[in-house]
Structures are given as structure tokens and as C-alpha cells.
Design an enzyme around this catalytic site. Sequence first.
Site, PDB file in Angstrom:
ATOM      1  N   ARG A  80     -10.906  21.565 -37.450  1.00 40.32           N
ATOM      2  CA  ARG A  80      -9.556  21.635 -38.015  1.00 40.32           C
ATOM      3  C   ARG A  80      -9.561  21.273 -39.490  1.00 40.32           C
ATOM      4  NH1 ARG A  80      -6.912  17.518 -35.447  1.00 40.32           N
ATOM      5  NH2 ARG A  80      -8.737  16.922 -34.212  1.00 40.32           N
ATOM      6  N   HIS A 134      -8.412  11.984 -28.105  1.00 41.74           N
ATOM      7  CA  HIS A 134      -8.715  13.007 -29.105  1.00 41.74           C
ATOM      8  C   HIS A 134      -8.009  14.293 -28.688  1.00 41.74           C
ATOM      9  CE1 HIS A 134     -10.953  15.662 -31.755  1.00 41.74           C
ATOM     10  NE2 HIS A 134     -11.583  14.617 -32.284  1.00 41.74           N
TER      11      HIS A 134
END
Length: 502
Positions: A307, A284
Amino acid sequence: MVRSSRKILLYLTVIALVLIGRQIIQKKSNQMIKVTKQPVVVIGSGLAGLTASNQLANSYKIPVILLDKAKSIGGNSIKASSGINGALSTTQESLKVKDSPELFLEDTVKSAKGKGVEPLMKKLTSDSRSAISWLQESFGLKLDKLAQLGGHSTARTHRSSTNIPPGYELVSTLSKALKKTSEENPDLVQILLNSKVIDVIINKSGQVEGVKYIDETGETQILQTSNVIFSTGGFGYSKDMLEKYNPDLVKLPTTNGEQTTGDGQNILEKLGAKMIDMSEIQVHPTGFIDNANRDSNWKFLAAEALRGLGGILLHPETGKRFVNELSTRDSVTAAIQNYCPKNDNRAIILMSESLYSNYKANVDFYMSKNLVFKGTVKEMVDHYNIKSPLDAVVQGLKHYSTASKDDFNRPLIVNSFGKDVNSNTIVYYGEITPVVHFTMGGAQIDEHSQVLNTANKPLAKGLYAAGEVSGGVHGANRLGGSSLLECVVYGRTAANSIASRY
């Protein structure tokens, strides 16, 4: 004549009582058979295990014994913070978001990069609507807000407006429901924690017969059962297994809890399961760096929703963007590793005031842990000693917020910093680094959640798997929001498969 009639009446009454008695005995016998049928053993108490257990016990009234080596329920599922995917959900319909299982499948296959098993991906995506509906209707979960994460063509990652992190909300809700059933009917549900499974017993005819485990006192016990569901999670915390399957990742920190050591994969492989995509381990791109313990091997996940809801990544020295933050996780990770400083692989995640309002509970939590800070753009530049002039950083934020086309082809710009952004604009910021997060590989299953052998046949009658312990659902790269979905879809599938043969 009267006496004869009385005799006949008495005779008929006796016969009737005998027949009624036989019916009562038969009824009691049938009830006893149902009660004394062997329970299903579910190994692992993350979302997959809780889903399967609730479906079995509360939908089918099939007895369940839930085992977990940990001292508490939840596994890694409880930490998931972006949400759960679903296509054609009622939430999407109410928010007028266009989507389809076919589009979701297309995104999933593209993300998988030629790995995995497409029929499993098709089931994941086609069953996603019913998974969301089940959570909403059976457990009262709202799941009324959406985010678009990396690699998705539209907003399909669900979370609730309760502002409770999605993984925690799902796990705690399903856990409470199962515990309530256990308290009201202990014969239907038993929960055994601090219980480490070490083997599954399969007889010569290929039928599951029992589970061997070590209880909390250290004694070895055997549970007789004809059906076992493995929902034990991945192996992202095990340095030994990372060394075996992808040694390049051994030095990276991880978001996984210390219980995530691949116990299920090891047992299933020894039993003869086909192991698929074991080297496909997802890194990740955003794990928070805690300034108080920068070298810690464990990092708290910076949810992809940060995000998806508008957060951007900046080079820690220049303060410039360098990637489409909504690319797939492997692409964003590669950009950080290739573009940012090689010595510590760090970047800055920067978020706006409007993002904070949209994701307040999560950001507040991050700030309580000193992982995210609130301040002006100038304070952020000073905090990280960014070398570019302050005006250049401000202009970069203004350009991102107002440009007609994104420099990195980011498809969705929401919660931007605004056209009037300046050095005194309030922002939220933290440091992130790539982290070992999810293991896509595991024991291959079929569309019924049955564990397969190396000949692609069911390994044993009554042997199932769901969640991260299984392989083939995600291929080389998992889309954000699909881990919780996998748990619900295949946890329910395993339960339904057992119920159909129980």
C-alpha cells in the site's frame, strides 16, 4: 670483590625472574577470569535476540548462549516484509527525504493513542539513525530504498535494492555473523535450539543466578548466569492468551507462527514484572486469503509496503475504494470491517505495473504462492465477479491516478495506474482480510532495557527484555516498520547495558 659482584648480580637476576613470573601468572589469571566469566543467556533467536547476541559477542567479546525452543533461527522477524524505520539516515539524506527524530516521535506518539511509555518511544526514534547505520556499517546491508507506510509523515521505512525481503535479509545476515563467531570461537557463542526456557532463578538479593530450560532430549537443565535477555516475541498465535486479553480477536486468523505463544510474558509476569498494554493487540488490515485454503487460521502477511508503494483497496462487490490506504493500521482495519461484506471481511488489493517493478521480488513470491494474480483490469473484474460496470471500475482507477486531491486524503500517491488506464491495462491483484499480527503489550522495560516490577523499579539485577516480549514502546497501535527497529534499538540497548556492568 668479583665474587661479591657476581653474588649481587645473581641475586638481582633471581628477583627479576620472580617478578616477571608473578606478572605472567597475574596476566594468565586475569585472562582466565575473563574467559571463565558467566555467559549472558539470550532467550529467543528473532532479530532482537540476534542483535543483542552479535553486539555482546562481536562488539564486546562477552560470551553468549542463545536459546530458542524452535528448531531454527529467526522467529517472526524473518517474515517482516516492509522494512525498518529510521530518521535522518544516510539513505534519506542521499534521496533528499526530509525527516527528523522529532517528527518520527510525533508520528509514533500519535499512533500510540495515549497508551505506552513516551520515553521508550523517544529512545526508539532518537536511536533509529544509529540502528540503520549499525546494520549498514557492521553487516554490509544496503538499506538504500525507502517507502512511506501508513501513519508516517514521510518515507522512512528502509529496505535494500537486493530485492530480498527485509526481515529475511536482516535475520539471515545477523544469523550468519553469529554462527561464524560460534564456529570460530565456540567459547564465545553457543546456539542451543529445541531448548524451551521454563524459569529464571533470582536469588534473595535480587540478582539473576540462572536459567532453567528443557533441552532437546526432554531433560531439565540449568545454566548459571548473571544476565538474561528475553527476546521471545509476542503471543499472537495463542488462542488462550487472546481470550484472556482481547476475546473479540479470538476468531480472527493470524500471521504469527505457532511458536508465538507468549512464553516470555508468562515467565516474566510470574517473576513479578509489570505487564503493560496487554489488551492492545494489533490487527493488521491485510493478510492474504489463499483461495486453496480460505478458512485457514494462518494467513501470509500482505506487506504494508504494497500500500505504501501505491497499492489500493477495493470493495470486493463494487470495485470502489473506501479508505485512505495509508491511514494507521487500526483505521484501515476498521474500514474493512465496517464497509466490506460482514460475512468474510474481505477486500481486494490492487497494484499497478510500476509498483510491481519497484517491488518485484516480493510480488513474484506472492504470485508463486497463488496469493497475487497478474491480469488486465477486465480479468480482475471478472475474477472477483465485481457487480459494478467495467467502465465504472476503470474510471475509478483513472480518477485515483489523476485527481489533484485524493477522495480519502491519502497523502502520497505513487506508482499509480496512469491517466491512460483502461480495461486492458495490466494490474496485480489479490484478496485480503484483517489478521491478528502484533501484540503491543508485554513486560514493561526502561530506557536501559531492564525489566521493571509493579513499582516501576528494575525487577532484578541482570534481567532485560527486547522486542515484542516487552511493552510500552508502541502503545495502542504500532507503526509499520517499527517492529524491526524496536528489535535492533532495544536489543543493542540490552547488550550495551550489560557490557557497562560486566
